[in-house]
Enzyme design. Structure first.
Site, mmCIF file in Angstrom:
data_model
loop_
_atom_site.group_PDB
_atom_site.id
_atom_site.type_symbol
_atom_site.label_atom_id
_atom_site.label_comp_id
_atom_site.label_asym_id
_atom_site.label_seq_id
_atom_site.Cartn_x
_atom_site.Cartn_y
_atom_site.Cartn_z
ATOM 1 N N TYR A 142 1.411 -0.970 -0.226
ATOM 2 C CA TYR A 142 0.569 -0.283 -0.132
ATOM 3 C C TYR A 142 0.973 0.994 0.281
ATOM 4 O O TYR A 142 0.752 2.152 -0.600
ATOM 5 C CB TYR A 142 -1.049 -0.029 1.224
ATOM 6 C CG TYR A 142 -2.534 -0.822 1.472
ATOM 7 C CD1 TYR A 142 -2.468 -2.472 0.949
ATOM 8 C CD2 TYR A 142 -3.533 0.120 1.213
ATOM 9 C CE1 TYR A 142 -3.325 -2.485 0.739
ATOM 10 C CE2 TYR A 142 -5.042 -0.917 1.458
ATOM 11 C CZ TYR A 142 -4.336 -2.480 0.682
ATOM 12 O OH TYR A 142 -6.198 -2.390 1.261
ATOM 13 N N LYS A 191 2.630 -15.037 3.220
ATOM 14 C CA LYS A 191 3.294 -16.047 2.033
ATOM 15 C C LYS A 191 4.388 -16.406 1.292
ATOM 16 O O LYS A 191 5.267 -15.931 0.842
ATOM 17 C CB LYS A 191 2.801 -15.083 0.543
ATOM 18 C CG LYS A 191 2.745 -15.850 -0.989
ATOM 19 C CD LYS A 191 1.157 -17.295 -0.902
ATOM 20 C CE LYS A 191 1.034 -17.716 -2.213
ATOM 21 N NZ LYS A 191 0.496 -18.632 -1.776
ATOM 22 N N ASP A 223 -3.302 -18.020 1.342
ATOM 23 C CA ASP A 223 -4.037 -19.032 0.738
ATOM 24 C C ASP A 223 -5.067 -20.047 1.624
ATOM 25 O O ASP A 223 -6.486 -20.374 0.989
ATOM 26 C CB ASP A 223 -3.854 -19.835 -0.605
ATOM 27 C CG ASP A 223 -2.462 -20.398 -0.812
ATOM 28 O OD1 ASP A 223 -1.921 -20.199 0.367
ATOM 29 O OD2 ASP A 223 -1.819 -21.261 -1.381
ATOM 30 N N ASP A 251 -12.458 -8.822 4.759
ATOM 31 C CA ASP A 251 -13.475 -9.174 4.395
ATOM 32 C C ASP A 251 -14.095 -10.074 4.275
ATOM 33 O O ASP A 251 -15.130 -10.633 4.200
ATOM 34 C CB ASP A 251 -13.585 -8.578 2.468
ATOM 35 C CG ASP A 251 -13.786 -6.986 2.762
ATOM 36 O OD1 ASP A 251 -13.422 -5.329 3.153
ATOM 37 O OD2 ASP A 251 -14.216 -6.366 1.637
HETATM 38 C C1 IPM Z 1 -10.539 -1.123 3.832
HETATM 39 C C2 IPM Z 1 -10.290 -0.501 2.747
HETATM 40 C C3 IPM Z 1 -9.470 0.308 2.601
HETATM 41 C C4 IPM Z 1 -7.974 -0.562 2.218
HETATM 42 C C5 IPM Z 1 -9.946 1.603 1.340
HETATM 43 C C6 IPM Z 1 -10.384 1.581 1.015
HETATM 44 C C7 IPM Z 1 -8.351 2.008 0.646
HETATM 45 O O1 IPM Z 1 -11.112 -1.827 2.279
HETATM 46 O O2 IPM Z 1 -10.371 -0.201 5.099
HETATM 47 O O3 IPM Z 1 -10.143 -2.303 4.340
HETATM 48 O O4 IPM Z 1 -7.873 -1.210 1.233
HETATM 49 O O5 IPM Z 1 -7.694 -0.215 3.491
HETATM 50 MG MG MG Z 2 -10.776 -3.569 2.870
#
Ligand code: IPM
Ligand code: MG
Length: 356
Positions: A142, A191, A223, A251
């Site tokens: 990132y 990984k 994975d 997520d």
């Molecule tokens: C999260 C989101 C953010 C991330 C995005 C919106 C940049 O998906 O907070 O998980 O990837 O960190």
């Molecule tokens: Mg996210």
């Protein structure tokens, strides 16, 4: 106590969900005799519209001078075509880095009232889902160099993924400390069969493990972890992982608990000033329609009280209020089940505030 909270409503459903969290915080303040002072800050698409910048320094400064930051969500299709370094999400990355909040804590816990909303089979859910993902938040791919250039008549892109031992060590410590306060099981996810950053990760985590003999450490490839989260989530207590793996796995973990709309998060660094936000996005498709689930944001406010303001009783009162409202059968659209009472975002917030 008197606390200054910087409030970033952001874009999409951000303003609606944050307003409900403030309703709940105000009720807590009244009941427990605190004063919460709110300072509005702009970030994301709304800041691009106003200042041409997703997080101008003066808005970041407001957040740095507060005792903590409550954030809704940023982004939306309106800003999809702006250049990468000016996207709303860049504001989010800049505030995380600017506040130095390297440790993002994302709980995945099933509310018994919502067990049937989980897409997993009941026999898997019954074994229990209660784990935390500790995600490194201000390093890795990132924050590496991003570039796109022409080479051999075509476009080529690069995103650099980089980690230092000290970056791994400080998040590793949070992982071990978090596990120590829970069921004492830490799973380090990487990984290492492919990536150098992961091999370094694994080595540093194992070095640290010697200081935490009471915590049982396991290693898992990312994975396989994605698979294990749906196959046998009960095996996990605390997962510690790098930035992008944590983004993806959190997520997935939220989904198995029923709805991403329920999940709060805390992000902390060296000091007590933290960033608190639901893990979901700005959901532009339902923005402004009073349909959003404010519970992820309300629970983020509870985490703020617990982790930044040292107000455990107050945090408990919010979590108990959410529990009561769910037990009373109230549901927003994303967690609606047959026989339950469907409510909008504002009513859900009011019900939780009343239950405090
Ligand atoms: C999260 C989101 C953010 C991330 C995005 C919106 C940049 O998906 O907070 O998980 O990837 O960190
Ligand atoms: Mg996210």
């Amino acid at each position: 106590m008197n606390k200054k909270i910087a409030v970033i409503r952001g874009d999409g459903i951000g303003p609606e969900i944050v307003n409900e969290a403030i309703k709940v915080l105000d009720k807590v303040a009244e009941k427990f005799g605190h004063t919460f002072e709110y300072i509005n800050a702009d970030m994301g698409g709304c800041a691009i519209d106003k200042y041409g910048d997703p997080l101008p320094q003066h808005e970041l400064d407001k957040c740095l001078s507060a005792d903590s930051v409550l954030l809704g969500a940023v982004g939306g299709p309106k800003w999809d075509s702006v250049p990468g370094n000016l996207r709303p999400e860049k504001g989010l990355l800049r505030i995380r880095a600017g506040m130095g909040v390297y440790s993002n804590n994302r709980p995945a816990k099933i509310w018994p009232q919502l067990a049937s909303a989980s897409p997993l089979k009941p026999e898997i859910v019954e074994k229990g889902i209660d784990f935390i993902i500790v995600r490194e938040l201000i390093g890795g791919v990132y924050f590496g160099e991003h570039k796109t250039y022409e080479q051999g008549g075509e476009k080529v892109s690069e995103d650099v993924m980089k980690y230092s031992e000290s970056e791994i060590e400080r998040i590793g410590r949070i992982g071990f400390e978090t596990a120590r306060k829970r069921r004492k099981k830490l799973c380090s996810v990487e990984k290492s069969n492919v990536l150098d950053t992961s091999r370094l990760w694994k080595a540093v985590i194992h070095r640290l493990a010697e200081e935490y003999p009471d915590v049982e450490l396991t290693d898992m490839l990312v994975d396989n972890c994605a698979m294990q989260i749906v196959k046998n989530p009960a095996q996990f207590d605390v997962i510690v992982t790098e930035n992008m793996f944590g983004d993806i796995l959190s997520d997935e973990a939220s989904m198995i608990t029923g709805s991403i709309g329920m999940i709060p998060s805390s992000s902390l660094g060296a000091g007590s000033n933290g960033l608190y936000e639901p893990i979901h996005g700005s959901a532009p498709d339902i923005a402004g329609q009073d349909k959003a689930n404010p519970i992820g944001t309300v629970l983020s406010a509870a985490m703020m009280l617990r982790f930044s303001f040292d107000m455990p009783k107050e945090a408990d009162s919010i979590e108990a209020a959410v529990n009561k409202v769910l037990s009373d059968g109230y549901r927003t659209g994303d967690i609606m089940q047959e026989g339950m009472k469907r409510v909008g975002c504002a009513e859900m917030g009011s019900l939780i505030a009343q239950a405090i």
